[in-house]
Design a protein around this motif. Structure first.
Motif, PDB file in Angstrom:
ATOM      1  N   ARG A  93      -1.098   3.113  -2.457  1.00  0.00           N
ATOM      2  CA  ARG A  93      -1.785   4.379  -2.185  1.00  0.00           C
ATOM      3  C   ARG A  93      -0.805   5.545  -2.297  1.00  0.00           C
ATOM      4  N   ASP A 131       0.821  -1.211   0.000  1.00  0.00           N
ATOM      5  CA  ASP A 131       0.000   0.000   0.000  1.00  0.00           C
ATOM      6  C   ASP A 131       0.859   1.267   0.000  1.00  0.00           C
ATOM      7  N   ASP A 182      -2.597   9.785  -5.102  1.00  0.00           N
ATOM      8  CA  ASP A 182      -3.822  10.192  -5.802  1.00  0.00           C
ATOM      9  C   ASP A 182      -3.508  10.737  -7.199  1.00  0.00           C
TER      10      ASP A 182
END
Length: 308
Positions: free
Chosen positions: A209, A183, A225
């Motif tokens: 992430r 992650d 993002d």
């Protein structure tokens, strides 16, 4: 606070380093050198120092790895006892992992790893991994063998996962397995021809992430993002004497921010502060930034990072 027994399980990366401070790097050939600063062997490879950094920041930390029944293994076990870090040490027939670190006057290092000290057959204690991961909020996986085989087990546990690819060249398949199954992915930009392209590839093909590529005095890049931002380097609180452990300190402080619920840019700022602090500490001394000093040097409001 989560009901989990541990905040972070550190998987792999236990071992000993022999530290040699040399007059320059690269070291010119000579028949011999007199080393006035001494030569010291101490416990503390990447997993050990991530665990130490997390513990110094107040996180409940446990470390799992394979350790030999030998003198270096005794140093590893004593390191964890001294610093109050839980350790599950499984037997390693080849002997405890070891390396020699040559450190130049400017703090740069050259690491020589003994590749014979590894269990390369891929066996992992599944019940132990499942039990410890299931009792942890987060697992940080070192790329040392045989822990690639544990990645599917970690997914079953429900814990979030991070890894540090260190000086990955962006193509080696062994590292890729870790890159695509974590992650949070940390790596050094040192050996990357195109750091930004590699970071995007990790995010696009894996589950990350956030991807963080550190570059020493040039700061770091954070991809989160879909947005790539620059994390400025932080002025060290003293003279730079040794870069050993700076990446481990960065990762530990980033994870502290993550598990405290901070935005990713704040986590990155925490990492930069901790990494700069680590560069002022000789590798022969096990010392990491504490929670109070980290928060003082990196206020929570520092969240705006410049776009790359």
């Amino acid at each position: 606070m989560s009901a989990a027994e541990h905040d972070v399980l550190v998987l792999g990366g236990a071992g000993v380093d022999t530290i040699v401070y040399v007059p320059r790097l690269p070291l010119p050939y000579a028949d011999s050198y007199m080393i006035g600063s001494g030569i010291e062997t101490r416990a503390g490879q990447t997993g050990d120092f991530v665990a130490l950094g997390l513990s110094a920041l107040g996180l409940r930390t446990h470390h799992l790895d394979m350790v030999g029944d030998d003198g270096p293994g005794d140093l590893v076990r004593e390191f964890h006892r001294k610093h109050g870090i839980g350790l599950t040490a499984l037997p390693l027939q080849a002997g405890t992992k070891r390396a020699v670190n040559l450190v130049g006057p400017d703090g740069r290092r050259l690491s020589l790893y003994d590749s014979t000290r590894a269990d390369a057959d891929g066996r992992v204690p599944e019940a132990t991994v499942r039990g410890l991961a299931g009792a942890s909020r987060h697992v940080h996986v070192s790329i040392t063998q045989p822990w690639a085989s544990a990645l599917p087990l970690l997914r079953e546990s429900g814990a979030t996962v991070s890894t540090d690819l260190h000086n990955w060249d962006g193509t080696d398949g062994y590292h890729e397995a870790f890159a695509f199954d974590a992650d949070i992915v940390f790596l050094s930009a040192t050996a990357l021809a195109d750091p930004e392209a590699t970071m995007h590839r990790i995010a696009e093909h894996g589950r990350a992430r956030a991807v963080v590529a550190t570059a020493g005095a040039e700061g770091a890049r954070l991809l989160a993002d879909g947005e790539l931002t620059h994390v400025p380097a932080v002025e060290p609180p003293g003279p730079v004497v040794d870069s050993n452990g700076a990446g481990d300190a960065f990762a530990a402080a980033f994870l502290f921010g993550l598990l405290s619920g901070e935005p990713l840019p704040v986590c990155a700022r925490y990492g930069a502060v901790a990494g700069a602090f680590a560069c002022t500490v000789p590798a022969t001394r096990a010392e990491c930034i504490g929670r109070d000093e980290l928060l003082r040097r990196a206020p929570r409001g520092v969240a705006d990072l410049p776009a790359v």
